[in-house]
Design an enzyme around this catalytic site. Structure first.
Site, PDB file in Angstrom:
ATOM      1  N   PHE A   1       0.851  -1.194   0.000  1.00 32.40           N
ATOM      2  CA  PHE A   1       0.000   0.000   0.000  1.00 32.40           C
ATOM      3  C   PHE A   1       0.883   1.239   0.000  1.00 32.40           C
ATOM      4  O   PHE A   1       1.809   1.360   0.817  1.00 32.40           O
ATOM      5  CB  PHE A   1      -0.922  -0.001   1.221  1.00 32.40           C
ATOM      6  CG  PHE A   1      -1.922  -1.125   1.210  1.00 32.40           C
ATOM      7  CD1 PHE A   1      -3.191  -0.950   0.648  1.00 32.40           C
ATOM      8  CD2 PHE A   1      -1.600  -2.380   1.729  1.00 32.40           C
ATOM      9  CE1 PHE A   1      -4.108  -1.993   0.630  1.00 32.40           C
ATOM     10  CE2 PHE A   1      -2.518  -3.430   1.708  1.00 32.40           C
ATOM     11  CZ  PHE A   1      -3.773  -3.229   1.164  1.00 32.40           C
TER      12      PHE A   1
ATOM     13  N   VAL B   1       2.607  -1.957   4.286  1.00 34.71           N
ATOM     14  CA  VAL B   1       2.194  -0.562   4.175  1.00 34.71           C
ATOM     15  C   VAL B   1       3.436   0.322   4.247  1.00 34.71           C
ATOM     16  O   VAL B   1       4.227   0.193   5.186  1.00 34.71           O
ATOM     17  CB  VAL B   1       1.232  -0.201   5.333  1.00 34.71           C
ATOM     18  CG1 VAL B   1       0.587   1.144   5.081  1.00 34.71           C
ATOM     19  CG2 VAL B   1       0.164  -1.271   5.494  1.00 34.71           C
ATOM     20  N   CYS B   2       3.621   1.180   3.273  1.00 35.70           N
ATOM     21  CA  CYS B   2       4.826   2.019   3.245  1.00 35.70           C
ATOM     22  C   CYS B   2       4.864   2.925   4.479  1.00 35.70           C
ATOM     23  O   CYS B   2       3.933   3.704   4.723  1.00 35.70           O
ATOM     24  CB  CYS B   2       4.863   2.864   1.988  1.00 35.70           C
ATOM     25  SG  CYS B   2       6.219   4.060   2.017  1.00 35.70           S
ATOM     26  N   VAL B   3       5.944   2.847   5.238  1.00 35.99           N
ATOM     27  CA  VAL B   3       6.010   3.561   6.507  1.00 35.99           C
ATOM     28  C   VAL B   3       6.024   5.080   6.323  1.00 35.99           C
ATOM     29  O   VAL B   3       5.307   5.807   7.019  1.00 35.99           O
ATOM     30  CB  VAL B   3       7.204   3.062   7.375  1.00 35.99           C
ATOM     31  CG1 VAL B   3       8.537   3.268   6.681  1.00 35.99           C
ATOM     32  CG2 VAL B   3       7.211   3.745   8.730  1.00 35.99           C
TER      33      VAL B   3
ATOM     34  N   SER C   1       2.714   6.322   5.303  1.00 30.57           N
ATOM     35  CA  SER C   1       1.784   6.132   6.418  1.00 30.57           C
ATOM     36  C   SER C   1       1.924   7.221   7.467  1.00 30.57           C
ATOM     37  O   SER C   1       0.933   7.799   7.919  1.00 30.57           O
ATOM     38  CB  SER C   1       2.034   4.781   7.096  1.00 30.57           C
ATOM     39  OG  SER C   1       1.662   3.744   6.247  1.00 30.57           O
TER      40      SER C   1
END
Lengths: 96, 119, 134
Positions: free
Chosen positions: C45, C83-85, C88
């Protein structure tokens, strides 16, 4: 061979036009989401889309046609499992 | 063999975060993949037009990061010549020195890629 | 059921689950691929797609809850939801560890979503047969 997927209406975005400019001779075009509108009314790129359809390279996600109360005038209508098959048949996908 | 990845940049800068985050992604992927190609087509060419001044719009100026592409050995940077011409932009107005390609040449380069990401 | 080769897909979701249909299309694509016997190496994501990972998403009862659908599918077929940190953190999707590090009072990452770096996308991209973006 690229599977180009477009999901914007031709009346509100240039995505379809831009995609058609880059479409290679053997590439496929799949219309999803709002882009299905393109095969339900006469639009500027109709003759090109029609040619693609004749070459069996134009696909339309049936669920998106149904969801909008539309009827596709041309294009091969497909379901999600056909979408999966197309993505395997093509080497890559380009989402517009 | 390493996969050829093409990143297609289609959006103008600043109106959305697409341009900036696509560049973040490109720089990150370049550390893992040496066969990375960047494509700038349509409004995407505005990302490369020099002299962005973003102080007054509360957006980050990401153009200094574009310069890092060279440091990261990303050399296959392709720009659509027709997109530039349509927007009255000449190549010497760009912050980097990309390779100019016709629409047809862009198509054939896209076809060479194993995976395409689009922003 | 399957007399065709099994294909490994990596899915990149960049669309907002609350406002864009593409996020649901991605889910339906995964569902169809898995039903056909294919594999999902992982879903990554990015951009507004990371909003899918919030455990505070609470749509009305007659609406679709995409974060829950994604979580159920991932549990059922055992694939990671990455999920891309950085995407995010700038959108307020935080796990316990980041909350502690950044001295934030709350965290909201839904299980089984995990925060990971873009290197994880590189890994997923290298280890799949097809990459699809929605």
């Amino acid at each position: 061979m690229i599977l180009h997927t477009v999901n914007h209406s031709p009346f509100s975005s240039f995505a379809l036009q831009d995609c058609l400019k880059q479409l290679g001779d053997t590439d496929y075009l799949l219309l999803t989401g709002d882009a299905v509108i393109a095969v339900t009314v006469p639009i500027e790129s109709k003759s090109y889309l029609f040619k693609l359809d004749q070459e069996k390279r134009l696909f339309v996600l049936q669920a998106d046609i149904n969801a909008r109360g539309l009827t596709a005038s041309y294009g091969t209508t497909i379901d999600y499992s056909d979408f999966v098959r197309l993505s395997i048949e093509c080497k890559s996908q380009l989402a517009w | 063999m390493e996969k050829k990845i093409g990143i297609v940049n289609r959006q103008p800068p600043h109106g959305s975060s697409d341009a900036r985050e696509a560049l973040d992604l490109s720089l990150a992927l370049s550390a893992f993949n040496e066969s990375l190609s960047l494509f700038y087509i349509g409004d995407g060419v505005y990302q490369l037009l020099a002299k962005h001044k973003t102080d007054d719009i509360l957006q980050k100026d990401f153009q200094p990061m574009l310069q890092m592409l060279e440091l990261y050995d990303v050399e296959q940077i392709y720009v659509c010549q027709t997109s530039l011409e349509l927007r009255n932009i000449s190549i010497d107005q760009l912050v980097i020195k990309p390779i100019l390609l016709s629409i047809e040449a862009i198509s054939s380069h896209l076809a060479l890629q194993d995976q395409l990401l689009s922003f | 059921m399957n007399n065709h080769p099994i294909v490994k897909f990596t899915i990149l979701v960049t669309s907002n689950p609350a406002s864009k249909q593409s996020n649901a299309t991605a889910y339906q694509f995964c569902h169809a691929a898995l039903k056909a016997g294919h594999l999902i190496s992982g879903v990554f994501f990015y951009l507004d797609g990371v909003l899918t990972a919030s455990n505070l998403v609470s749509p009305a009862t007659d609406e679709i809850n995409l974060p829950s659908l994604w979580a159920e599918l991932a549990y059922q077929y055992d694939f990671p939801l990455e999920v891309c940190v950085s995407a995010s953190l700038r959108r307020g999707i935080i796990n316990e560890q980041e909350a502690e590090q950044l001295d934030l009072a709350h965290f909201n990452l839904k299980t089984p979503f995990v925060l990971s770096g873009l290197g994880q996308l590189a890994e997923l991209s290298a280890n799949c047969d097809r990459l699809m973006q929605f």
